[in-house]
Design a protein around this motif. Structure first.
Motif, PDB file in Angstrom:
ATOM      1  N   LEU A   1      -4.922   8.621  10.386  1.00 26.25           N
ATOM      2  CA  LEU A   1      -5.136   7.637  11.632  1.00 26.25           C
ATOM      3  C   LEU A   1      -5.339   6.427  10.910  1.00 26.25           C
ATOM      4  CD1 LEU A   1      -8.195   9.496  13.377  1.00 26.25           C
ATOM      5  CD2 LEU A   1      -5.694   9.354  14.136  1.00 26.25           C
ATOM      6  N   ILE A   2      -4.900   5.219  11.572  1.00 25.98           N
ATOM      7  CA  ILE A   2      -5.394   3.914  11.222  1.00 25.98           C
ATOM      8  C   ILE A   2      -6.231   3.553  12.313  1.00 25.98           C
ATOM      9  CG2 ILE A   2      -4.485   1.674  10.704  1.00 25.98           C
ATOM     10  CD1 ILE A   2      -2.036   2.800   9.567  1.00 25.98           C
ATOM     11  N   VAL A   3      -7.500   3.345  12.085  1.00 21.21           N
ATOM     12  CA  VAL A   3      -8.432   2.927  13.096  1.00 21.21           C
ATOM     13  C   VAL A   3      -8.459   1.262  12.946  1.00 21.21           C
ATOM     14  CG1 VAL A   3     -10.689   2.868  14.025  1.00 21.21           C
ATOM     15  CG2 VAL A   3      -9.595   4.809  12.849  1.00 21.21           C
ATOM     16  N   ASN A   4      -7.991   0.564  13.977  1.00 18.70           N
ATOM     17  CA  ASN A   4      -7.824  -0.918  13.987  1.00 18.70           C
ATOM     18  C   ASN A   4      -9.217  -1.345  14.285  1.00 18.70           C
ATOM     19  OD1 ASN A   4      -5.319  -1.146  13.064  1.00 18.70           O
ATOM     20  ND2 ASN A   4      -4.672  -0.678  15.131  1.00 18.70           N
ATOM     21  N   SER A   5      -9.469  -2.665  13.808  1.00 16.49           N
ATOM     22  CA  SER A   5     -10.822  -3.320  13.994  1.00 16.49           C
ATOM     23  C   SER A   5     -10.990  -3.540  15.489  1.00 16.49           C
ATOM     24  CB  SER A   5     -10.525  -4.790  13.079  1.00 16.49           C
ATOM     25  OG  SER A   5     -10.062  -4.569  12.081  1.00 16.49           O
ATOM     26  N   LEU A   6     -12.326  -3.609  15.714  1.00 14.06           N
ATOM     27  CA  LEU A   6     -12.928  -4.102  16.850  1.00 14.06           C
ATOM     28  C   LEU A   6     -13.472  -5.660  16.544  1.00 14.06           C
ATOM     29  CD1 LEU A   6     -14.095  -3.557  19.612  1.00 14.06           C
ATOM     30  CD2 LEU A   6     -16.012  -2.771  18.562  1.00 14.06           C
ATOM     31  N   CYS A   7     -12.762  -6.358  17.529  1.00 18.22           N
ATOM     32  CA  CYS A   7     -13.256  -7.784  17.209  1.00 18.22           C
ATOM     33  C   CYS A   7     -14.180  -8.474  18.358  1.00 18.22           C
ATOM     34  CB  CYS A   7     -11.948  -8.749  17.394  1.00 18.22           C
ATOM     35  SG  CYS A   7     -10.657  -8.247  15.993  1.00 18.22           S
ATOM     36  N   VAL A   8     -15.123  -8.766  17.979  1.00 22.37           N
ATOM     37  CA  VAL A   8     -16.382  -9.603  18.762  1.00 22.37           C
ATOM     38  C   VAL A   8     -16.334 -10.881  18.672  1.00 22.37           C
ATOM     39  CG1 VAL A   8     -18.500  -9.294  19.786  1.00 22.37           C
ATOM     40  CG2 VAL A   8     -17.595  -7.416  18.548  1.00 22.37           C
ATOM     41  N   TYR A   9     -16.089 -11.522  19.737  1.00 21.57           N
ATOM     42  CA  TYR A   9     -16.185 -13.203  19.838  1.00 21.57           C
ATOM     43  C   TYR A   9     -17.537 -13.537  20.112  1.00 21.57           C
ATOM     44  CZ  TYR A   9     -15.997 -17.786  21.791  1.00 21.57           C
ATOM     45  OH  TYR A   9     -16.267 -19.083  21.893  1.00 21.57           O
ATOM     46  N   GLY A  10     -17.959 -14.832  19.341  1.00 21.05           N
ATOM     47  CA  GLY A  10     -19.552 -15.093  19.820  1.00 21.05           C
ATOM     48  C   GLY A  10     -19.411 -16.539  19.302  1.00 21.05           C
TER      49      GLY A  10
END
Ligand code: ZN
Length: 402
Positions: free
Chosen positions: A167-176
Motif C-alpha cells: 500500500l502507498i497511503v497518500n498524504s492527508l492535506c489540511v488547509y488552514g
C-alpha cells in the motif's frame, strides 16, 4: 481457441474495443457460444475442444479435458483471492477511494504479446488493464469505496509475480490560516535546534494525533521573518504523511491548537494534494507595521518625502539572506505607505507592498542594495526595530474548496 483453452476474460479481451457496456468476460462468453453454434451446425471443429466445456449442445459432444487458460494461466480465476489479500492489507486504514496498479509476471506479458503477433492488436486491451479494472470493481463492492484515478487516497500495488500486495497511503492535506503572536518563532523546525520551538511544532501535534500519522510537512504561503509577528492570517497546508485516519474532527483540532498563546489557526479544511502547488504559487500583497529608529531626528514636514516610497523598488538580495539565496536584483512595488512620528528619531509606518518585498531593507537601504529606501529618502540611517505582518490581502485569489 485453436491454440488451447482460453478463458472468457482472455477471449473477450482480444475484442475489447468492439461494443461497449459489457465486461470482457461477457464478450468472451458471447463469442464462445457463437462459435459453439457454428460447431453444432457443422458437426465438427478445429478448435481445442476444452474451450467448449460447460456449453449445452443438443447433438455435439465435445472432448473436454482439464483446463487452464494458456494466456493468463488462470489469473482471472484468482480475483477473489487477490481481493482478500488486499482487504487484509487495508485493515486499520480509513479511506474513501483507492487505485490499483498491477505488476504481472514477465512470462504472462510475453505470452500476450506473442498472441497479438498471431491474431493482431486491432481490438485488444492489455491484460494488466483488465486485471486492474476487474480487481477494482470487486474491491469497490467489498469496501463500498470508489476507484479514483487522479488523486487516490491509497494506491494498492499488486505484484502477481512476487505474490505481494503493497500500500502507498497518500498524504492527508489540511488547509488552514495562522496568526503568529509572539516573536522569535520560525515557521518550520530549524535543524540546528537554534530556536526552541517552531510554528510547525506548535500546530502539527494535534493533527498528527488525530490522523494517527507518522510525520508531516508544513507548507506556508510564504513566511514572515522569525522576529516578526504575523497578525494577518497566513494560509498554510499541513501535509500529514501516511495517515491511518482521514475523517478527523477539525473543530476539535482547532480548539486544541489554539490553547497556546503564540499561535492561532482558523478555517481548517481538508483539501486535495494538488492544492500545495497552488498555495506555493500564490502571491498576495501584504500590509506591514514597522517601528523605525532613525540616525537623527527628522522634522514632521520632511517626513512627507516618505510618499516617494510609493514606487517600484529595486532590491538586490539582502546581505542577511545572501548565503542561502541567489544574488539577484528584483523589482517590487510599494503600494501604500503611512507614517506616524512616535518620538524624536522614532517612527511607526504602515506599508502595503507586493509579495516578496524585503521590508527591513526597504527601511535601511541595506547599504545601497535596496533603492529607494527610508534611509536614502530621509538622508539618515534607518533601522527596523519591530516588524509585524498585519494583513495578507486577496485571499479570494485562492480557491480551496474541493
Ligand atoms: Zn485467461
Amino acid at each position: 481457441m485453436k491454440k488451447g483453452y482460453v478463458c472468457d476474460h482472455c477471449l473477450g479481451r482480444q475484442f475489447a474495443q468492439l461494443l461497449t457496456g459489457m465486461s470482457n468476460k461477457k464478450r468472451g462468453g458471447i463469442i464462445r457460444k457463437f462459435v459453439a453454434m457454428e460447431i453444432e451446425k457443422e458437426g465438427e471443429t478445429e478448435i481445442e475442444e476444452t474451450n467448449l466445456d460447460g456449453i449445452n449442445f443438443r447433438r455435439y459432444e465435445p472432448n473436454v479435458k482439464k483446463k487452464k487458460c494458456f494466456v493468463c494461466e488462470g489469473l482471472f480465476g484468482e480475483l477473489d483471492e487477490w481481493c482478500g489479500k488486499i482487504m487484509v492489507e487495508l485493515q486499520g486504514n480509513e479511506f474513501d477511494n483507492f487505485l490499483i496498479g498491477t505488476r504481472l509476471p514477465d512470462e504472462l506479458v510475453k505470452r500476450e504479446e506473442d498472441l497479438w503477433e498471431d491474431i493482431g492488436i486491432e481490438y485488444c486491451e492489455e491484460m494488466k488493464a483488465e486485471f486492474n479494472r476487474e480487481l477494482g470493481k470487486k474491491l469497490e463492492e467489498r469496501t463500498r469505496k470508489d476507484v479514483e484515478f487522479e488523486l487516490p487516497e491509497i494506491q494498492i500495488l499488486v505484484d502477481v509475480d512476487e505474490d505481494n500486495v503493497e500500500l502507498i497511503v497518500n498524504s492527508l492535506c489540511v488547509y488552514g490560516e495562522y496568526q503568529k503572536l509572539e516573536r522569535g518563532i520560525p515557521q518550520t523546525e530549524w535543524p540546528s535546534g537554534k530556536y526552541e520551538i517552531s510554528l510547525e511544532e506548535i500546530i502539527a501535534p494535534a493533527f498528527l494525533r488525530a490522523a494517527d500519522s507518522s510525520d508531516e510537512k508544513f507548507h506556508g504561503a510564504g513566511r514572515e521573518d522569525i522576529d516578526a509577528l504575523c497578525k494577518g492570517w497566513r494560509p498554510f497546508i499541513l501535509e500529514l504523511l501516511q495517515p491511518k485516519k482521514r475523517n478527523i474532527d477539525l473543530e476539535k483540532i482547532e480548539e486544541e491548537v489554539n490553547e497556546n498563546d503564540e499561535v492561532n489557526v482558523r478555517n481548517l479544511q481538508i483539501v486535495q494534494r494538488n492544492k500545495i502547488e497552488e498555495l506555493k504559487k500564490w502571491q498576495p500583497d501584504k500590509s506591514y507595521r514597522a517601528l523605525i529608529e532613525l540616525g537623527k531626528d527628522v522634522l514632521k514636514k520632511d517626513l512627507e518625502k516618505l510618499k516617494e516610497l510609493e514606487t517600484t523598488l529595486t532590491q538586490r538580495t539582502p546581505q542577511r539572506v545572501e548565503h542561502r539565496r541567489a544574488d539577484r536584483y528584483r523589482k517590487r512595488k510599494v503600494k501604500k505607505i503611512e507614517w506616524k512620528k512616535l518620538s524624536e528619531g522614532e517612527l511607526e509606518i504602515r506599508v502595503k507592498a507586493e509579495a516578496g518585498t524585503y521590508i527591513k531593507e526597504m527601511i535601511s537601504g541595506d547599504g545601497g542594495r535596496t533603492e529607494p529606501s527610508v534611509a536614502s529618502i530621509l538622508g539618515t540611517d534607518a533601522v527596523c526595530t519591530e516588524l509585524d505582518v498585519i494583513e495578507i490581502h486577496d485571499k479570494d485569489g485562492l480557491q480551496f474548496k474541493n
